[in-house]
Design a protein around this motif. Structure first.
Motif, PDB file in Angstrom:
ATOM      1  N   CYS A 165      16.226 -18.337 -16.777  1.00 27.90           N
ATOM      2  CA  CYS A 165      16.882 -19.222 -17.756  1.00 27.90           C
ATOM      3  C   CYS A 165      17.147 -18.517 -19.078  1.00 27.90           C
ATOM      4  N   GLY A 166      16.664 -17.272 -19.237  1.00 25.67           N
ATOM      5  CA  GLY A 166      16.932 -16.497 -20.441  1.00 25.67           C
ATOM      6  C   GLY A 166      15.887 -16.597 -21.531  1.00 25.67           C
ATOM      7  N   TRP A 167      14.847 -17.397 -21.300  1.00 25.50           N
ATOM      8  CA  TRP A 167      13.853 -17.603 -22.353  1.00 25.50           C
ATOM      9  C   TRP A 167      12.886 -16.431 -22.504  1.00 25.50           C
ATOM     10  N   GLN A 168      12.609 -15.718 -21.432  1.00 23.15           N
ATOM     11  CA  GLN A 168      11.591 -14.664 -21.506  1.00 23.15           C
ATOM     12  C   GLN A 168      11.990 -13.585 -22.507  1.00 23.15           C
ATOM     13  N   ASP A 169      13.230 -13.125 -22.442  1.00 25.22           N
ATOM     14  CA  ASP A 169      13.690 -12.100 -23.381  1.00 25.22           C
ATOM     15  C   ASP A 169      13.697 -12.629 -24.805  1.00 25.22           C
ATOM     16  N   THR A 170      14.108 -13.881 -24.970  1.00 30.44           N
ATOM     17  CA  THR A 170      14.138 -14.485 -26.304  1.00 30.44           C
ATOM     18  C   THR A 170      12.746 -14.535 -26.910  1.00 30.44           C
ATOM     19  N   LEU A 171      11.765 -14.956 -26.118  1.00 29.56           N
ATOM     20  CA  LEU A 171      10.388 -15.043 -26.591  1.00 29.56           C
ATOM     21  C   LEU A 171       9.813 -13.659 -26.882  1.00 29.56           C
ATOM     22  N   GLN A 172      10.094 -12.718 -25.999  1.00 30.73           N
ATOM     23  CA  GLN A 172       9.555 -11.371 -26.176  1.00 30.73           C
ATOM     24  C   GLN A 172      10.149 -10.699 -27.408  1.00 30.73           C
ATOM     25  N   ASP A 173      11.453 -10.838 -27.597  1.00 33.09           N
ATOM     26  CA  ASP A 173      12.118 -10.182 -28.724  1.00 33.09           C
ATOM     27  C   ASP A 173      11.717 -10.783 -30.067  1.00 33.09           C
ATOM     28  N   SER A 174      11.342 -12.064 -30.062  1.00 32.47           N
ATOM     29  CA  SER A 174      11.006 -12.733 -31.324  1.00 32.47           C
ATOM     30  C   SER A 174       9.658 -12.286 -31.882  1.00 32.47           C
ATOM     31  N   GLY A 175       8.761 -11.857 -31.005  1.00 34.08           N
ATOM     32  CA  GLY A 175       7.421 -11.490 -31.446  1.00 34.08           C
ATOM     33  C   GLY A 175       6.543 -12.678 -31.779  1.00 34.08           C
ATOM     34  N   THR A 176       7.037 -13.883 -31.516  1.00 32.41           N
ATOM     35  CA  THR A 176       6.273 -15.103 -31.796  1.00 32.41           C
ATOM     36  C   THR A 176       5.182 -15.310 -30.751  1.00 32.41           C
TER      37      THR A 176
END
Length: 268
Positions: A165-176
């Motif tokens: 769904c694309g969330w893993q990269d978003t979460l990883q890149d954010s560093g949150t």
């Protein structure tokens, strides 16, 4: 009729939602003068179908109209809801910029064992023993819904679904910092510590898992609130191609219900 129970919205929220839709219809020069039900009642009807997952024939009896009329109202009002509720809440990306830890979990949307066209058994979940789609749900530590993801095939494990769904990269890149259950142990999430074969958990590991479970209770409540819109929990009967839109609308309605919405004059 107690709207908080039947439609999921209180009187004030109902009036605001109808006013938003009325603005769009007026701007397009569309009037509903000659319709059996006025705009308020049409919006109310669609909300009941979403909240209660009522069969359209039963809704027709309730409103003293024919079932084809209910179907036309559904087709007319649903896209308008999607449009006026589009600014509700914030995106996952916006939430991540705030720097607060978030909770992630997956949940399934049953589809009554109907495979999507051309997908064979891709939507059948061996875990839940039902045909379904899978979505990811993000929430705050205080128990507020943030967002839901696009759905993926129900046969996919949460660890795969969050990447699809694309969330893993978003979460990883954010560093949150994000917290999830052991299904996400291969990701960057903070998860409970799995038991190692051949030894008992150490006391600090037990305490750590207890603390994580306590935090994760909030996401379970968030998912339960989302599935109070029972069209997502009882077994979706409509066209599967339209289910992603239904999930999006229900997500925005839940955000609207809990207060994540903008003033009406900011909707355009």
């Amino acid at each position: 009729m107690h709207y908080q129970t039947t439609t999921g919205l209180d009187d004030e929220s109902m009036i605001e939602l109808v006013a938003r839709i009325h603005q769009i219809l007026t701007g397009r020069g569309i009037e509903l003068k000659h319709h059996r039900l006025g705009l308020y009642r049409q919006v109310e009807l669609v909300l009941i179908l979403l909240r209660q997952d009522m069969v359209q024939m039963c809704a027709a009896d309730l409103y003293h109209i024919w079932q084809p009329s209910v179907s036309r109202i559904w087709r007319r009002i649903l896209p308008l809801m999607d449009e006026v509720l589009g600014l509700n809440g914030i995106s996952l990306e916006q939430a991540l910029t705030q720097g607060e830890p978030i909770l992630i979990d997956g949940t399934f949307i049953p589809t009554r064992n109907r495979p999507a066209s051309g997908q064979g058994s891709a939507n059948f979940s061996g875990k839940h023993h039902v045909g379904c789609l899978s979505i990811q749900v993000a929430g705050t530590l205080t128990g507020d819904l943030i967002a839901t993801s696009a759905p993926v095939a129900g046969s996919r494990h949460d660890s795969a679904a969050i990447g699809m769904c694309g969330w893993q990269d978003t979460l990883q890149d954010s560093g949150t910092t994000w917290i999830a259950d052991t299904a996400y142990i291969a990701t960057t999430a903070i998860t409970p510590i799995k038991k190692t074969p051949g030894r008992d958990r150490l006391e600090w590991e037990k305490q750590f898992n207890h603390d994580i479970s306590s935090l994760r209770a909030a996401i379970e409540h968030i998912i339960a609130g989302l599935k109070n819109w029972t069209i997502l929990s009882k077994g979706y009967r409509g066209r599967l191609a339209e289910l992603p839109q239904i999930i999006r609308i229900v997500t925005h309605l839940e955000l609207y219900r809990i207060g994540w919405y903008l003033p009406m004059n900011n909707t355009h």
